[in-house]
Design an enzyme around this catalytic site. Structure first.
Site, PDB file in Angstrom:
ATOM      1  CG  HIS A 330      -1.917  -0.757   1.195  1.00  0.00           C
ATOM      2  ND1 HIS A 330      -2.946  -1.166   1.987  1.00  0.00           N
ATOM      3  CD2 HIS A 330      -2.237  -1.797   0.214  1.00  0.00           C
ATOM      4  CE1 HIS A 330      -3.970  -2.023   1.823  1.00  0.00           C
ATOM      5  NE2 HIS A 330      -3.482  -2.495   0.571  1.00  0.00           N
ATOM      6  CG  HIS A 578      -3.749 -11.257  -2.848  1.00  0.00           C
ATOM      7  ND1 HIS A 578      -3.627 -10.643  -4.277  1.00  0.00           N
ATOM      8  CD2 HIS A 578      -3.885 -10.208  -2.062  1.00  0.00           C
ATOM      9  CE1 HIS A 578      -3.561  -9.292  -4.179  1.00  0.00           C
ATOM     10  NE2 HIS A 578      -4.025  -9.077  -2.485  1.00  0.00           N
TER      11      HIS A 578
END
Length: 822
Positions: A330, A578
């Site tokens: 992020h 992920h």
């Protein structure tokens, strides 16, 4: 596989922004890859843990070795040979306490790359995609004018269509998986307007390609000068950097490269290691090699991730690796999806999800995922279509024509933008008195992030349905562990700011803020390169790339010719970790352990309102195994992602595959070649890297070895020795972190920069560890292992008190004579 005897060279594109995308495709990138997978069954790991440990050394045996706290040897902890880390007596015993045991390891005194393929700094250092292909001899003003008209016509029609869609009520409904996903990709009106200009240029490129009969618009049109044409009116202004000062970063990422001030700017495009692969050369997603469609991403997901309930684990590492990895992601990249003018999500499927919308009702930025009629999960809910909207394209600094390139809406630098923001006014809105960051007051003796109403999901009837946190990044509420890390770093900033303000009452509020921000960014960078990247990349790989943080002294790595912008390959494939994510979150405190299913936590941070819940989450993730890096995903991620009222969610594996196609990434085979392996002629050639069970699936799904998506190939590879990733993703992720270290004039250990720390200050920053950050900013965490990305080990990584010398504290005394320069 590349053998150890073969000479090592740095991968061609790393740090080599001078190489064009076409040149890079012709010259392979070579880097050290060790023998095959280091994964062991649980029984083998348990057995190794029972082996007798050698007695600690009074003095380290090696001439260059020193006895250090575990974080000082974090680089060596991942080595397969455990004998490399002999325990030693760090602090002798006295009458009241036992001896404190440290670890023996060498000082890293050099981070020089062993061999560079390109060393000529005088060459043109334009980024891949800015300077590709021969210059056209002549393009008339009439040609440019006609293409400009075509581009404007496209955007005019788009606005008309969007108005009709809104009038017809064709938009994303609330409390649906698509609505939850949309919150992660929230964007600004400014970014949307820039994206519309980029779409206008894309339409102009297509028109000019057809008008002139070009075979390679990406190569032939890049150098067309648009400055004096109507198309040139869209170009963003070149940032003007301050003449005096430069000690502190600008929030939007501009001026971090003194030669090219626009590099790394928020809302600028990502760069590419290989040319975009679009069927029309501009923006139409690629087809299969035989001209037919590529297999449905959901079909690939069903067959490749067939055992999601098993959730394979890596018993050496902790689940915190995945959370910190996401936090770091992020900081570096956000690829915003296109949205309707004035807000609202684009709907690409019928309202019941049974089918794709007909063309006259479908937004041109739609790229829906087909769900097979016999899908073992989604067929229960009569779902035949998964909503997917393309990423916004961005304008290059010179508005060049050619294939679209996707926007990074945050600054490209590793600069703590998750904490501080990537836009000046938004950053100022987060600042409180005396240079602190705003918070919503004390709870459990420590502050939480500021609160806002709206945007988050109600999970329990007793919770505030509108409660959200505010931070420098709008994804702060994506899941509670991300919220916890945001909270932790806000507290660390305020802890450091409080000490600096007391030491220097003469400092202005802005001086306290900027100096604290400079320190906290340095702490984050040190944690990433000293603790996190050795887990992901492995020490030996980092050594060859020159990524090892020094044990003392300053580095001299900065080169303004290196383009540190985030690469599309990194953002859209290689760093999508992920598969590491577990299906639930674990909370650990004195009352015991509890778990929350992941589906109940996404966009729902209300759990942090429970007393000391953030501390309990961090403790829980530090004590449980990490999910394995492979092609098997938790079903929480492939069936229930952002689950809404219907009992089903989205599929992260399908979304990642489709995102790579949206971004025009070439197939996996092209990146094998780029990263030093032979281009596979058939599926049998993939046995050197791909897991056998995954290769069986790839043979069944894809018609050609060239059709394999980069993301699918990357997660199907065996792990490289000493690293978390396989060969190709190791190459692409290593490339990005080398760029970020060597192309950033603000990197924390650099010498001879206005932002450089003194030698004493740098030595204190090197004492930073994530364990210390957690200890200093938590109430419920009083005992912890020093290396929090690794499972506790009684001999080398024991659970100790937060007051232990094995988790050193950084002192701010070297900042007493500091004079801020704002």
């Amino acid at each position: 596989m590349i053998q150890g005897a073969k000479s090592f060279v740095l991968l061609l594109a790393v740090l080599a922004a001078c190489v064009t995308a076409e040149q890079a495709d012709e010259q392979p990138l070579i880097f050290p890859t060790e023998e095959n997978s280091t994964e062991q069954p649980a029984a083998a790991l348990d057995a190794s843990a029972d082996k007798p440990r050698p007695a600690p050394l009074a003095k380290c045996a090696g001439e260059k070795e020193m006895c250090k706290p575990p974080a000082g040897c974090a680089l060596f902890y991942a080595d397969d040979d455990e004998e490399n880390l002999q325990t030693c007596i760090l602090i002798p015993a006295n009458e009241t306490t036992n001896a404190t045991l440290g670890l023996c390891c060498e000082n890293v005194l050099s981070n020089r790359i062993k061999q560079l393929l390109l060393t000529d700094d005088n060459r043109d250092q334009l980024s891949p995609g800015y300077n590709t292909g021969p210059e056209l001899g002549f393009i008339s003003a009439a040609d440019l004018s006609a293409s400009s008209d075509n581009g404007k016509s496209f955007t005019d029609k788009l606005e008309t269509l969007e108005a009709e869609l809104k009038k017809s009520g064709i938009k994303v409904e609330s409390d649906t998986p698509s609505a939850g996903h949309l919150r992660v990709f929230n964007t600004t009106n400014e970014a949307r307007e820039l994206s519309l200009k980029a779409l206008r240029l894309a339409a102009a490129t297509s028109a000019l390609t057809n008008r002139l009969g070009l075979s390679n618009p990406n190569g032939e049109l890049r150098q067309v000068d648009l400055q004096n044409s109507r198309l040139g009116e869209s170009c963003p202004p070149v940032p003007v950097c301050p003449v005096i000062g430069g000690k502190y970063r600008l929030h939007d990422g501009t001026c971090s490269n003194p030669r090219r001030s626009w590099i790394g700017r928020a809302t600028s495009p990502m760069q590419r290691l290989l040319p975009a692969h679009y069927d029309d050369g501009v923006q139409v997603p690629r087809s299969a090699r035989d001209g037919g469609p590529l297999p449905s991403p959901r079909l690939i997901s069903i067959q490749l991730s067939t055992d999601g309930h098993r959730a394979p684990q890596d018993r050496r590492l902790t689940a915190l690796v995945a959370d910190f990895g996401q936090f770091l992601d992020h900081d570096l990249v956000q690829s915003p999806s296109f949205q309707l003018r004035g807000g609202g999500g684009i709907q690409c499927c019928s309202q019941d999800g049974a089918s794709v919308l007909p063309p006259h009702q479908r937004h041109p930025q739609c790229m829906p995922i087909e769900i097979p009629f016999d899908d073992p999960f989604f067929s229960r809910f009569r779902q035949g279509c998964m909503n997917f909207v393309r990423t916004m394209p961005a304008l290059t600094h010179n508005c060049s024509l050619g294939a679209i390139n996707q926007m990074n809406s945050v600054s490209h630098w590793f600069d703590g933008s998750t904490i501080y923001g990537s836009e000046g006014q938004a950053a100022r809105n987060l600042v409180g008195p005396r240079g602190t960051l705003l918070n919503n007051g004390n709870r459990g003796s420590l502050a939480l992030l500021p609160a806002q109403n709206g945007g988050c999901t109600r999970r329990r009837q007793t919770e505030n349905p509108n409660f959200c946190f505010v931070a420098g990044d709008n994804r702060v509420n994506e899941q509670p562990l991300i919220s916890s890390l945001h909270t932790l770093l806000m507290r660390e900033h305020n802890r450091v700011a409080g000490i600096l303000a007391a030491m220097h009452p003469e400092y202005s509020d802005d001086a306290v803020y900027q100096e604290t921000r400079r320190i906290v960014i340095a702490q984050l960078q040190h944690i990433a390169y000293n603790e996190f990247l050795p887990v992901v990349l492995g020490r030996r790989f980092m050594e060859t790339y020159g990524l090892l943080p020094l044990a003392s002294g300053h580095s001299f790595d900065f080169n303004p010719n290196y383009d540190a912008s985030v690469t599309n390959e990194f953002a859209a494939a290689a760093y999508r970790l992920h598969t590491l994510v577990r299906g639930d979150l674990k909370l650990s405190n004195n009352a015991g352990d509890s778990r929350i299913p992941l589906r109940d936590t996404l966009n729902s941070p209300q759990v942090l309102l429970w007393p000391d819940a953030g501390d309990a989450l961090l403790s829980g993730q530090c004590s449980r195994p990490l999910g394995a890096f492979d092609h098997v995903f938790s079903e929480e991620m492939t069936q229930h992602l952002f689950q809404g009222r219907g009992g089903f969610g989205l599929d992260i594996l399908s979304l990642n595959i489709q995102r790579g196609r949206d971004h025009g990434l070439p197939g996996y085979n092209s990146y094998r070649k780029l990263c030093g392996l032979k281009r596979a002629r058939d599926f049998a050639d993939l046995t050197d890297t791909i897991r056998p069970e995954a290769l069986l699936v790839l043979r069944r799904i894809y018609r050609s070895v060239d059709d394999i998506d980069l993301y699918v190939g990357g997660i199907s590879e065996r792990r490289s020795s000493g690293a978390l990733l396989g060969h190709t993703f190791l190459c692409l992720v290593g490339d990005q972190f080398a760029r970020l270290k060597k192309g950033d004039r603000f990197f924390y250990d650099l010498a001879n920069q206005p932002s450089s720390f003194s030698a004493d200050q740098l030595n204190e920053i090197r004492k930073t560890s994530l364990a210390r950050i957690i200890c200093d900013n938590s109430v419920g965490v009083t005992r912890l292992q020093p290396l929090v990305f690794w499972q506790q080990d009684d001999a080398r990584n024991p659970i100790v008190s937060c007051d232990s010398a094995l988790i050193p504290r950084m002192s701010l005394e070297p900042w007493i004579p500091e004079v801020p320069n704002t």
